[in-house]
Design an enzyme around this catalytic site. Structure first.
Site, PDB file in Angstrom:
ATOM      1  N   ASP A 267      -2.146 -69.901 -19.831  1.00 18.06           N
ATOM      2  CA  ASP A 267      -1.021 -70.785 -19.051  1.00 18.06           C
ATOM      3  C   ASP A 267       0.086 -70.920 -20.357  1.00 18.06           C
ATOM      4  O   ASP A 267      -0.098 -70.700 -21.395  1.00 18.06           O
ATOM      5  CB  ASP A 267      -1.881 -71.998 -18.644  1.00 18.06           C
TER       6      ASP A 267
HETATM    7  C1  GLC Z   1       2.515 -73.988 -15.607  1.00 19.31           C
HETATM    8  C2  GLC Z   1       1.233 -74.100 -14.778  1.00 19.31           C
HETATM    9  C3  GLC Z   1       0.785 -72.979 -14.136  1.00 19.31           C
HETATM   10  C4  GLC Z   1       1.894 -71.931 -14.018  1.00 19.31           C
HETATM   11  C5  GLC Z   1       2.486 -71.621 -15.243  1.00 19.31           C
HETATM   12  C6  GLC Z   1       3.828 -71.078 -15.054  1.00 19.31           C
HETATM   13  O1  GLC Z   1       2.406 -74.865 -16.906  1.00 19.31           O
HETATM   14  O2  GLC Z   1       0.263 -74.797 -15.500  1.00 19.31           O
HETATM   15  O3  GLC Z   1       0.089 -73.200 -12.990  1.00 19.31           O
HETATM   16  O4  GLC Z   1       1.590 -70.982 -13.210  1.00 19.31           O
HETATM   17  O5  GLC Z   1       3.163 -72.776 -16.141  1.00 19.31           O
HETATM   18  O6  GLC Z   1       4.902 -71.390 -14.477  1.00 19.31           O
END
Ligand code: GLC
Length: 723
Positions: A267
């Site tokens: 993430d």
């Molecule tokens: C965010 C979220 C995740 C998302 C990623 C990209 O922090 O936790 O669910 O897909 O970043 O945007």
């Protein structure tokens, strides 16, 4: 097994080029689309070079056919080996046609419509240049203080698993190589992000492996069993180790035990955040831990590109680990056909025709109808008569902020607003008078008096209340989950008029309904219903559609009751009618143990009667299942849809077992007076669970089963499992 193309490419790549493939950056790093992207995490100076950008393997948060075509063309020009960029984005519940939030879709119990919504989202995203979506989010949730409960389908592992499969089918279709209007799915957040302590965003998660496997893992596994191409790590710890560096979770379980061979992405910044967690001295150790855990792509931090080449050269990381990560990424690009067609589905003409089309919005409207839950309807206040004079009051009476947090390409301006839709649905527009009443978090005497005047002239008052989309989603945990005080004040003032009062809620979590539930004669939970939300709610309020949603997450009496969920254990001192006056019992002094509104709960404009529960036998064996049947009759005056739910309780296990577990359901549509015989098969696999030694099996013994309209009001039967 890596393909020949991927293997051949790998042999030509330098170590720097391999490591750059593991990097994912957001739009601002690419000149062509600098200002056209979505930032969904903390931005900081990364120390990224032009070489890193031109060698990067994937980009996130961009879309737009022309945008992406230009970006891909530039990227290929700069790529020595002609390796195309993967384009990923958060298409969670719609692209430009925004569907109800997943927590609302979870209340539809409708897998076909869920799949259809994902297919449409994929189609709109694909023609706009997106290759991969960061969805479905299948984190099991039991704490409505957490802002991201809106993104989950709820508190039950079985229901979440069915939705996980449906979303993956819709996003990916059967063959990504040939179906250009599909996108690869990325199930998230692995694992157990929804158990953040205190419902506080990004907070510590700690649970037994048995709990993890019994409740939190099934939906991820279901997504992967459905062929989901990618997995995203979660920010949180699991057994004391952040997921992005957790070899036991990622190598041993995800890759070895489950056999997942797809791409694992961190993430946003989750690899570097191992420093803050306190398990990595610096970026170098974070990179080491993550690559050893098998994380292929680093999203938006530079630990890999800054340190992996040197770690390989020093012999502290085996280059084979880099190679396997690169191969998985190249394989996904190949599966998507990007080497032959780097632009894949990106098509400005198709984009202009398909995106936000009337046909797509029609599905969004149907799903919003099916996802809304009628929580109260005293005296049959609803549905409204089109000839009635209605005062529609509140911050959501004329608002487009009904799309929810993960709707970055959605248009609030184009969202169907409740007031307009009600004026169109009523016999004449002037029958519906709209008054602001208050803002989301502020109220003025002038606003209230304008609302009171409208209310006094009306037959029925509808209050449209809720949370702004900023109060829900990522980074939006709330310690007090009541409506904002300004809106509760509006309820108090309007209630004083003593007129029939219905309240419609637009929100992203189960709320503490103090100041709302008792005051309303009728209460409709609309969640964030999406682009056609206002139209769908008007359909329900005027009876063009009959509410059929059933809660997929419990509503607590108060925030002090959290966590409260239906599949709880009995404890050694259970509260019962007989023991309720005793002191030394598992209870509160000031509230009941049960939630205000239970899992599976929802009302209809009609009524359903359940006949006698009939079992085909009082015992079953692994070879001989039994059946449980019940006759359901529509005893009201309107056609309606009932969700007949099957729960099972294992009376005595090797470990404590929940009071109820959802094991099946049937949605049945019945005309007035019509009956249906609903039959479920109860077989031995349904009775299996994780034992203390983590073996997954059933035990002979006594069971109870329940069939009914929700997890609380259900007829009970009993049977034995015998060997
Ligand atoms: C965010 C979220 C995740 C998302 C990623 C990209 O922090 O936790 O669910 O897909 O970043 O945007």
């Amino acid at each position: 097994m890596a393909s020949r193309l991927a293997k051949e490419l790998l042999t030509k790549m330098t170590l720097e080029e391999k490591v750059s493939q593991l990097l994912q950056l957001a739009a601002p790093f690419y000149d062509e689309i600098k200002d056209d992207g979505e930032i969904t995490g903390p931005m900081e100076e990364l120390g990224i070079t032009d070489a890193h950008v031109s060698g990067s393997g994937s980009v996130l948060g961009v879309s737009g056919a022309e945008n992406v075509i230009a970006l891909q063309n530039k990227h290929l020009e700069n790529s020595r080996l002609g390796i195309p960029l993967l384009v990923m984005a958060d298409i969670v519940h719609g692209f430009k046609t925004i569907f109800p939030i997943p927590l609302a879709i979870g209340c539809s119990w409708d897998m076909e419509l869920a799949e259809a919504s994902a297919e449409i989202a994929a189609k709109e995203a694909a023609v706009s240049g997106v290759h991969v979506t960061f969805a479905p989010m299948v984190d099991l949730v039991r704490d409505p203080r957490w802002g991201r409960v809106m993104e989950s389908t709820g508190e039950d592992p079985y229901l979440n698993s069915l939705f996980a499969r449906a979303f993956v089918r819709g996003f990916q279709g059967q063959d990504l190589a040939s179906e250009k209007h599909r996108v690869a799915a990325c199930v998230k957040h692995f694992a157990a992000y929804g158990l953040a302590e205190g419902g506080r965003e990004y907070n510590t998660v700690d649970l037994s492996e048995r709990q993890l496997r019994e409740y939190y893992l099934p939906a991820y596994k279901a997504a992967l069993d459905e062929g989901c191409e990618m997995v995203m790590t979660s920010f949180n710890t699991v057994e004391g180790i952040p997921a992005s560096g957790n070899k036991k979770l990622m190598r041993d379980l995800l890759r070895e035990e489950w056999g997942f061979e797809g791409v694992l992405i961190s993430d946003w910044a989750a690899i570097k955040e191992m420093i803050a967690h306190g398990v990595a001295e610096g970026e170098e150790e974070a990179a080491l831990k993550a690559i050893e855990a098998g994380v292929d792509i680093e999203m938006m931090t530079p630990c890999y590109v800054h340190h992996l080449p040197q770690l390989v050269q020093e012999g502290r990381v085996d280059e084979a680990l880099i190679d396997e990560a690169v191969l998985r990424i190249l394989e996904l690009k190949e599966k998507l056909g990007l080497f032959e067609e780097p632009h894949r589905g990106a098509d400005p003409e198709a984009e202009a025709q398909l995106v936000f089309s009337a046909a797509h919005r029609e599905v969004a409207r149907e799903l919003a109808v099916k996802s809304s839950v009628l929580l109260k309807n005293e005296g049959g206040l609803l549905p409204l008569d089109p000839g009635q004079k209605v005062a529609l009051i509140g911050p959501f009476a004329a608002s487009g902020d009904i799309l929810g947090w993960w709707s970055w390409q959605g248009s609030k301006e184009k969202a169907a607003q409740l007031g307009t839709a009600m004026q169109q649905a009523s016999a004449q527009a002037s029958n519906v008078v709209i008054a602001q009443g208050c803002q989301i978090e502020s109220i003025s005497e002038a606003e209230v008096q304008e609302a009171e005047a409208a209310a006094k002239a009306a037959d029925v008052i509808i209050l449209a209340l809720g949370e702004s989309s900023e109060m829900s989603g990522e980074g939006a945990s709330r310690s007090d989950i009541r409506l904002p005080e300004a809106q509760l004040e509006l309820v108090r003032r309007i209630s004083l008029l003593g007129k029939p009062l219905a309240i419609v809620l637009f929100n992203g979590r189960p709320l503490d309904l103090h100041g709302v539930y008792d005051e309303a004669d009728a209460l409709l939970e609309a969640w964030y219903p999406g682009s056609e939300g206002g139209a769908a709610v008007a359909d329900l309020l005027y009876g063009k559609a009959n509410p059929s949603g059933r809660l997929s997450m419990s509503f607590p009496h108060t925030v002090g009751q959290i966590p409260v969920y239906y599949n709880h254990f009995n404890t050694g001192r259970p509260l019962s009618e007989a023991s309720s006056e005793e002191r030394y019992i598992s209870k509160y002094l000031d509230i009941p143990n049960e939630p205000l509104l239970p899992f599976g709960y929802g009302l209809s404009y009609t009524s359903f009667a359940y006949g006698e529960l009939v079992l085909s036998s009082d015992s079953l064996t692994a070879e001989n299942p039994l059946t449980a049947s019940v006759k359901v009759t529509n005893t009201g005056s309107l056609t309606g849809e009932e969700t007949v739910q099957l729960y099972v309780r294992d009376i005595t296990g090797e470990v404590v077992r929940p009071m109820k577990e959802l094991k099946g359901f049937r949605k049945v549509r019945l005309t007035p007076g019509e009956s249906a015989e609903i039959t479920f098969e109860i077989n031995e696999p349904l009775l299996r669970y994780y034992h203390s030694d983590l073996s997954y099996k059933s035990d002979p013994g006594r069971f109870e089963l329940f069939i009914g309209p929700n997890s609380r009001d259900a007829a009970k039967g009993s049977f034995q499992l015998v060997r």
